[in-house]
Motif scaffolding. Structure first.
Motif, short mmCIF file in Angstrom:
data_model
loop_
_atom_site.label_atom_id
_atom_site.label_comp_id
_atom_site.label_asym_id
_atom_site.label_seq_id
_atom_site.Cartn_x
_atom_site.Cartn_y
_atom_site.Cartn_z
N VAL A 24 0.96 -1.15 -0.11
CA VAL A 24 0.13 0.06 -0.06
C VAL A 24 0.85 1.24 -0.15
O VAL A 24 0.86 2.19 -0.65
CB VAL A 24 -1.07 0.19 1.18
CG1 VAL A 24 -1.52 1.43 1.36
CG2 VAL A 24 -2.03 -0.91 1.13
N LEU A 25 1.90 1.28 0.83
CA LEU A 25 2.87 2.45 1.05
C LEU A 25 3.72 2.55 -0.42
O LEU A 25 3.77 3.76 -0.94
CB LEU A 25 3.63 2.18 2.06
CG LEU A 25 3.20 2.40 3.42
CD1 LEU A 25 4.12 1.91 4.62
CD2 LEU A 25 2.74 3.73 3.67
N ARG A 26 3.95 1.51 -1.10
CA ARG A 26 4.51 1.53 -2.41
C ARG A 26 3.75 2.16 -3.31
O ARG A 26 4.04 3.20 -4.19
CB ARG A 26 5.06 0.05 -2.78
CG ARG A 26 5.73 0.12 -4.11
CD ARG A 26 6.02 -1.13 -4.86
NE ARG A 26 6.91 -2.10 -3.84
CZ ARG A 26 8.08 -1.99 -3.69
NH1 ARG A 26 8.91 -0.89 -4.25
NH2 ARG A 26 8.76 -2.74 -2.72
N ALA A 27 2.38 1.90 -3.41
CA ALA A 27 1.48 2.24 -4.29
C ALA A 27 1.14 3.92 -4.17
O ALA A 27 1.25 4.89 -5.06
CB ALA A 27 0.16 1.56 -4.23
N VAL A 28 1.21 4.16 -2.62
CA VAL A 28 0.99 5.61 -2.34
C VAL A 28 2.04 6.64 -2.87
O VAL A 28 2.02 7.36 -3.61
CB VAL A 28 0.77 5.82 -0.81
CG1 VAL A 28 1.09 7.14 -0.33
CG2 VAL A 28 -0.40 5.23 -0.43
N GLU A 29 3.33 5.90 -2.75
CA GLU A 29 4.51 6.73 -3.28
C GLU A 29 4.47 6.71 -4.85
O GLU A 29 4.88 7.82 -5.31
CB GLU A 29 5.91 6.07 -2.57
CG GLU A 29 6.11 6.39 -1.36
CD GLU A 29 7.41 6.14 -0.82
OE1 GLU A 29 8.27 5.63 -1.79
OE2 GLU A 29 7.95 6.45 0.33
N SER A 56 12.87 3.23 3.85
CA SER A 56 12.36 3.39 2.44
C SER A 56 11.53 2.06 2.22
O SER A 56 11.35 1.05 2.98
CB SER A 56 13.64 3.26 1.47
OG SER A 56 14.21 1.80 1.53
N ILE A 57 10.91 2.23 1.03
CA ILE A 57 10.00 1.12 0.81
C ILE A 57 10.57 -0.16 0.68
O ILE A 57 10.29 -1.44 1.26
CB ILE A 57 8.94 1.24 -0.69
CG1 ILE A 57 8.19 2.43 -0.53
CG2 ILE A 57 8.31 0.03 -0.91
CD1 ILE A 57 7.13 2.29 0.85
N LEU A 60 11.62 -1.33 4.29
CA LEU A 60 10.43 -2.05 4.69
C LEU A 60 10.12 -3.30 4.26
O LEU A 60 9.92 -4.26 5.08
CB LEU A 60 9.15 -1.14 4.55
CG LEU A 60 8.98 0.21 5.45
CD1 LEU A 60 7.89 0.97 4.71
CD2 LEU A 60 8.51 -0.07 6.78
N GLU A 61 10.17 -3.53 2.79
CA GLU A 61 9.85 -4.98 2.40
C GLU A 61 10.70 -5.86 2.99
O GLU A 61 10.77 -7.09 3.32
CB GLU A 61 10.19 -4.78 0.96
CG GLU A 61 9.46 -6.22 0.37
CD GLU A 61 9.69 -5.91 -1.14
OE1 GLU A 61 9.29 -7.02 -1.95
OE2 GLU A 61 9.77 -4.80 -1.81
N ALA A 62 12.21 -5.56 3.21
CA ALA A 62 13.01 -6.50 3.56
C ALA A 62 12.88 -6.56 5.12
O ALA A 62 13.14 -8.02 5.36
CB ALA A 62 14.65 -5.86 3.24
N MET A 63 12.86 -5.75 5.76
CA MET A 63 12.40 -6.06 7.25
C MET A 63 11.17 -6.87 7.29
O MET A 63 11.22 -7.74 8.20
CB MET A 63 12.31 -4.66 7.92
CG MET A 63 12.19 -4.80 9.44
SD MET A 63 11.95 -3.21 10.51
CE MET A 63 10.15 -2.83 10.19
N ARG A 110 7.97 13.39 2.08
CA ARG A 110 8.61 12.07 1.49
C ARG A 110 7.81 12.08 0.12
O ARG A 110 8.46 11.50 -1.02
CB ARG A 110 8.04 10.97 2.29
CG ARG A 110 8.73 10.63 3.64
CD ARG A 110 8.39 9.36 4.43
NE ARG A 110 9.03 8.16 3.52
CZ ARG A 110 9.63 7.29 4.14
NH1 ARG A 110 9.71 7.32 5.48
NH2 ARG A 110 10.01 6.37 3.47
N THR A 111 6.55 12.32 0.02
CA THR A 111 5.76 11.96 -1.17
C THR A 111 5.55 13.15 -2.06
O THR A 111 5.29 13.26 -3.21
CB THR A 111 4.66 11.52 -0.84
OG1 THR A 111 3.70 12.02 -0.01
CG2 THR A 111 4.74 9.99 -0.53
N ARG A 112 5.36 14.19 -1.48
CA ARG A 112 5.32 15.64 -2.16
C ARG A 112 6.42 16.10 -2.99
O ARG A 112 7.55 16.16 -2.47
CB ARG A 112 4.71 16.72 -1.27
CG ARG A 112 4.05 17.92 -2.14
CD ARG A 112 3.88 19.08 -1.38
NE ARG A 112 2.37 18.48 -0.45
CZ ARG A 112 2.36 18.62 0.85
NH1 ARG A 112 3.09 19.15 1.56
NH2 ARG A 112 1.39 18.36 1.44
#
Length: 113
Positions: A24-29, A56-57, A60-63, A110-112
């Motif tokens: 979800v966070l990946r899609a948001v970014e 970072s995404i 997060l994925e690795a963790m 982070r995203t703007r």
């Protein structure tokens, strides 16, 4: 100048959902959606807190993929209950660049773009 709408993201609990929250966070970014606040319960709190702390995404994925309950859970008998969170605290402190609310940077930065 038109202010952007404030957006909050709520992530639910459930260990199996932890990796889904990363998606979800990946899609948001990827869609350049500006998040102003993140909240969560259980696994959602872990992923949301790690994201807010600056991971970072990819991190997060690795963790999330490496996470095992043995890293965090330990049964103990004390006046406070049957389970200690000391291992979870150690696990998170070793991986998060920020561990105090006062040190968090605004999420929307982070995203703007």
């Amino acid at each position: 100048m038109i202010a952007h709408p404030r957006i909050g993201l709520a992530l639910s609990g459930g260990a199996a959902r932890g990796i889904a929250h990363v998606g979800v966070l990946r899609a948001v970014e990827e869609h350049n959606i500006s998040i102003d606040a993140v909240a969560g319960a259980s696994a959602g709190a872990l992923i949301g807190g790690a994201y807010a702390a600056g991971l970072s995404i990819s991190e997060l994925e690795a963790m999330a993929r490496r996470f095992r309950w043995r890293h965090t859970a330990r049964f103990s008998f004390s006046r406070l209950g049957l389970q200690s969170n000391a291992r979870m605290e150690d696990f998170l402190r070793a991986r998060l660049p920020v561990t105090r609310f006062e040190e968090l940077k605004p999420l929307h930065a982070r995203t703007r773009r």
